[in-house]
Design a protein around this motif. Structure first.
Motif, PDB file in Angstrom:
ATOM      1  N   ARG A 126      -1.436   9.627   3.870  1.00  0.00           N
ATOM      2  CA  ARG A 126      -0.733   9.542   4.023  1.00  0.00           C
ATOM      3  C   ARG A 126      -1.317   7.961   5.011  1.00  0.00           C
ATOM      4  NH1 ARG A 126       4.826   8.832   5.805  1.00  0.00           N
ATOM      5  NH2 ARG A 126       4.701   7.953   7.999  1.00  0.00           N
ATOM      6  N   ALA A 127      -0.699   6.371   4.384  1.00  0.00           N
ATOM      7  CA  ALA A 127      -1.508   5.727   4.668  1.00  0.00           C
ATOM      8  C   ALA A 127      -1.811   5.141   6.387  1.00  0.00           C
ATOM      9  CB  ALA A 127      -0.937   3.900   4.279  1.00  0.00           C
ATOM     10  N   PRO A 128      -2.173   4.482   6.859  1.00  0.00           N
ATOM     11  CA  PRO A 128      -2.096   5.203   8.561  1.00  0.00           C
ATOM     12  C   PRO A 128      -1.664   3.558   9.099  1.00  0.00           C
ATOM     13  CG  PRO A 128      -4.530   3.806   7.964  1.00  0.00           C
ATOM     14  CD  PRO A 128      -3.775   4.775   6.348  1.00  0.00           C
ATOM     15  N   VAL A 168       5.145   1.629   2.095  1.00  0.00           N
ATOM     16  CA  VAL A 168       6.046   2.082   1.390  1.00  0.00           C
ATOM     17  C   VAL A 168       5.675   4.121   1.443  1.00  0.00           C
ATOM     18  CG1 VAL A 168       6.858   0.688  -0.402  1.00  0.00           C
ATOM     19  CG2 VAL A 168       5.523   1.743  -0.845  1.00  0.00           C
ATOM     20  N   SER A 169       6.816   4.569   1.338  1.00  0.00           N
ATOM     21  CA  SER A 169       6.229   6.062   1.148  1.00  0.00           C
ATOM     22  C   SER A 169       6.258   6.062  -0.646  1.00  0.00           C
ATOM     23  CB  SER A 169       7.182   7.016   2.468  1.00  0.00           C
ATOM     24  OG  SER A 169       6.830   6.815   3.392  1.00  0.00           O
ATOM     25  N   LEU A 170       5.726   6.228  -1.221  1.00  0.00           N
ATOM     26  CA  LEU A 170       5.581   6.498  -2.313  1.00  0.00           C
ATOM     27  C   LEU A 170       4.067   7.555  -2.572  1.00  0.00           C
ATOM     28  CD1 LEU A 170       6.248   3.511  -4.688  1.00  0.00           C
ATOM     29  CD2 LEU A 170       7.639   5.743  -3.916  1.00  0.00           C
ATOM     30  N   ALA A 171       3.798   8.822  -2.524  1.00  0.00           N
ATOM     31  CA  ALA A 171       2.479   9.347  -3.253  1.00  0.00           C
ATOM     32  C   ALA A 171       2.751   9.708  -4.643  1.00  0.00           C
ATOM     33  CB  ALA A 171       2.830  11.092  -1.824  1.00  0.00           C
ATOM     34  N   GLY A 172       1.960   8.968  -5.781  1.00  0.00           N
ATOM     35  CA  GLY A 172       1.776   8.687  -6.849  1.00  0.00           C
ATOM     36  C   GLY A 172       0.647   8.790  -7.648  1.00  0.00           C
ATOM     37  N   ASP A 193      -9.065   1.587   7.898  1.00  0.00           N
ATOM     38  CA  ASP A 193     -10.035   2.376   7.418  1.00  0.00           C
ATOM     39  C   ASP A 193      -9.841   3.428   5.903  1.00  0.00           C
ATOM     40  OD1 ASP A 193     -11.624   2.702   9.844  1.00  0.00           O
ATOM     41  OD2 ASP A 193      -9.760   2.530  10.409  1.00  0.00           O
ATOM     42  N   TYR A 194      -8.375   2.795   5.721  1.00  0.00           N
ATOM     43  CA  TYR A 194      -7.389   2.922   4.109  1.00  0.00           C
ATOM     44  C   TYR A 194      -7.922   2.195   3.199  1.00  0.00           C
ATOM     45  CZ  TYR A 194      -4.035   5.942   1.903  1.00  0.00           C
ATOM     46  OH  TYR A 194      -3.331   6.624   0.339  1.00  0.00           O
ATOM     47  N   PRO A 195      -9.293   2.203   2.919  1.00  0.00           N
ATOM     48  CA  PRO A 195      -9.892   0.976   1.628  1.00  0.00           C
ATOM     49  C   PRO A 195      -8.786   0.924  -0.182  1.00  0.00           C
ATOM     50  CG  PRO A 195     -11.536   2.873   1.690  1.00  0.00           C
ATOM     51  CD  PRO A 195     -10.397   3.179   2.520  1.00  0.00           C
ATOM     52  N   TYR A 196      -9.070   2.593  -0.122  1.00  0.00           N
ATOM     53  CA  TYR A 196      -8.744   3.023  -1.940  1.00  0.00           C
ATOM     54  C   TYR A 196      -7.677   1.726  -2.423  1.00  0.00           C
ATOM     55  CZ  TYR A 196      -9.435   6.870   0.720  1.00  0.00           C
ATOM     56  OH  TYR A 196      -9.989   8.420   2.085  1.00  0.00           O
ATOM     57  N   ALA A 197      -8.679   1.375  -3.785  1.00  0.00           N
ATOM     58  CA  ALA A 197      -7.870  -0.229  -4.013  1.00  0.00           C
ATOM     59  C   ALA A 197      -6.219   0.413  -4.561  1.00  0.00           C
ATOM     60  CB  ALA A 197      -8.662  -0.462  -4.800  1.00  0.00           C
ATOM     61  N   TRP A 198      -6.350   2.166  -5.414  1.00  0.00           N
ATOM     62  CA  TRP A 198      -6.061   2.168  -6.539  1.00  0.00           C
ATOM     63  C   TRP A 198      -4.403   2.836  -5.585  1.00  0.00           C
ATOM     64  CZ3 TRP A 198      -5.899   7.003  -3.709  1.00  0.00           C
ATOM     65  CH2 TRP A 198      -7.384   8.016  -3.514  1.00  0.00           C
ATOM     66  N   ALA A 199      -4.165   2.806  -4.103  1.00  0.00           N
ATOM     67  CA  ALA A 199      -3.038   2.929  -3.257  1.00  0.00           C
ATOM     68  C   ALA A 199      -2.466   1.931  -2.725  1.00  0.00           C
ATOM     69  CB  ALA A 199      -3.847   4.239  -2.166  1.00  0.00           C
ATOM     70  N   ARG A 226       0.704  -1.676  -0.361  1.00  0.00           N
ATOM     71  CA  ARG A 226       0.133   0.006   0.116  1.00  0.00           C
ATOM     72  C   ARG A 226       0.489   0.817  -0.065  1.00  0.00           C
ATOM     73  NH1 ARG A 226      -5.280  -0.133   1.012  1.00  0.00           N
ATOM     74  NH2 ARG A 226      -5.130   1.099   0.039  1.00  0.00           N
ATOM     75  N   ALA A 227      -0.123   2.399  -0.553  1.00  0.00           N
ATOM     76  CA  ALA A 227       0.898   3.211  -1.161  1.00  0.00           C
ATOM     77  C   ALA A 227       0.126   4.892  -0.725  1.00  0.00           C
ATOM     78  CB  ALA A 227       1.385   3.911  -2.056  1.00  0.00           C
TER      79      ALA A 227
END
Length: 326
Positions: A131-133, A202-206, A157-163, A116-117
């Protein structure tokens, strides 16, 4: 061999689909494929997507004659995917250049089932990184260990499939409940964390995620919003006892949120939503619901107690000043 399949479900997305596909052009590789699922669009979405064939190697455009909804559109893309890994992208979002290659590098290096990102939330010209929690980054963990504790924000609580990015060998764990036209990501993320073997953050925010887009389900107040309850019935089904407090808190917080923005509903739909909400709460352990509600913000507690006038107070709740904001 195809390394990565990118699944892009879209319906009537002619305003933004060119931006989305242009960002994929800046992420393209010979071993990547891009599957656009045109879910019964009546605008120029399909034609715009076809125009990108020359610029985006590996692009295929699938069409549903009539809309089937986001969940089944994603499932259509999954059925057509051939990559070792899979990721998702919504048709009104876009990606930073090189982001997909970095995602593949992350999951290759970690060797886990899914990664997850973080993401960037976009409202007009405003950009905010979300940020993912999970504080631990770049470490392979058991997904079940990231569901609790109940009273703080966790990965369910961070359900976004695209992340994120997922091994296609997870098979059915990647499929969405096709009966749902909203909140399909809630049972999806719960099942993924309960049943997959390993994951990392991982710490990616793209991913640039557009919010407040007219026509999106987050802004539409029609009967599809009732699928929120169907989604949580799937979450609660066969749920292990240890996770029940988290699921109840998750459900009650989202129920309060929906009630706070219920002005988008017609009076008739609002009445049905409130009735369904009260009925579902009655199926949950009363003491647990009372504890969860009493630990929410003052505003959300008032909203839920107005819906649930028979809910008893929780005699063991901490002083209000110590409560956690949901």
């Amino acid at each position: 061999m195809t390394t990565l399949s990118v699944i892009v479900p879209v319906r009537d997305g002619e305003r933004f689909i060119a931006d989305a596909l242009s960002s994929l052009c800046r992420n393209a590789r010979r071993d990547f494929e891009f599957i656009v699922v045109d879910d019964g669009s009546v605008d120029a979405t399909g034609a715009i997507a076809e125009d990108f064939r020359a610029d985006l190697p590996g692009l295929s455009v699938l069409r549903n004659p009539a809309p089937v909804g986001l969940a089944d559109a994603r499932n259509t893309g999954l059925s057509a995917a051939s990559g070792r890994y899979v990721t998702f992208m919504d048709g009104d979002d876009w990606l930073a250049p090189g982001y997909l290659a970095r995602l593949v590098e992350a999951i290759d290096g970690l060797g886990c089932d899914f990664v997850r990102a973080d993401h960037v939330q976009v409202e007009g010209r405003k950009r905010v990184v979300h940020r993912a929690p999970l504080a631990r980054r770049g470490v392979v963990l058991n997904p079940r260990d990231a569901i609790l504790p109940a009273n703080v924000r966790t990965m369910v609580d961070y359900p976004y499939a695209w992340a994120g990015i997922y091994r296609r060998s997870l098979h059915d764990l990647l499929h969405f409940p096709g009966s749902l036209h909203t909140a399909e990501d809630r049972p999806w993320i719960w099942r993924l964390h309960r049943e997959a073997a390993s994951f990392a953050v991982v710490s990616l925010a793209g991913v640039f995620y557009r919010r407040m887009v007219s026509g999106s389900l987050t802004r539409v107040g029609d009967e599809r919003q009732l699928h929120f309850f169907d989604a949580f019935e799937l979450v609660f089904k066969d749920l292990e006892e240890e996770f029940l407090p988290k699921a109840v808190r998750n459900f009650c917080a989202l129920l309060a949120h929906h009630l706070e923005i219920a002005d988008r509903f017609t009076p008739q739909l609002r009445a049905r939503f409130e009735e369904r909400g009260a009925e579902m709460v009655r199926t949950l352990p009363t003491g647990l619901v009372a504890d969860v509600v009493s630990r929410m913000s003052v505003e959300r507690e008032a909203t839920l107690r107005a819906l649930l006038p028979d809910l008893p107070p929780n005699p063991h709740v901490r002083p209000r000043r110590e409560r956690e904001d949901s």
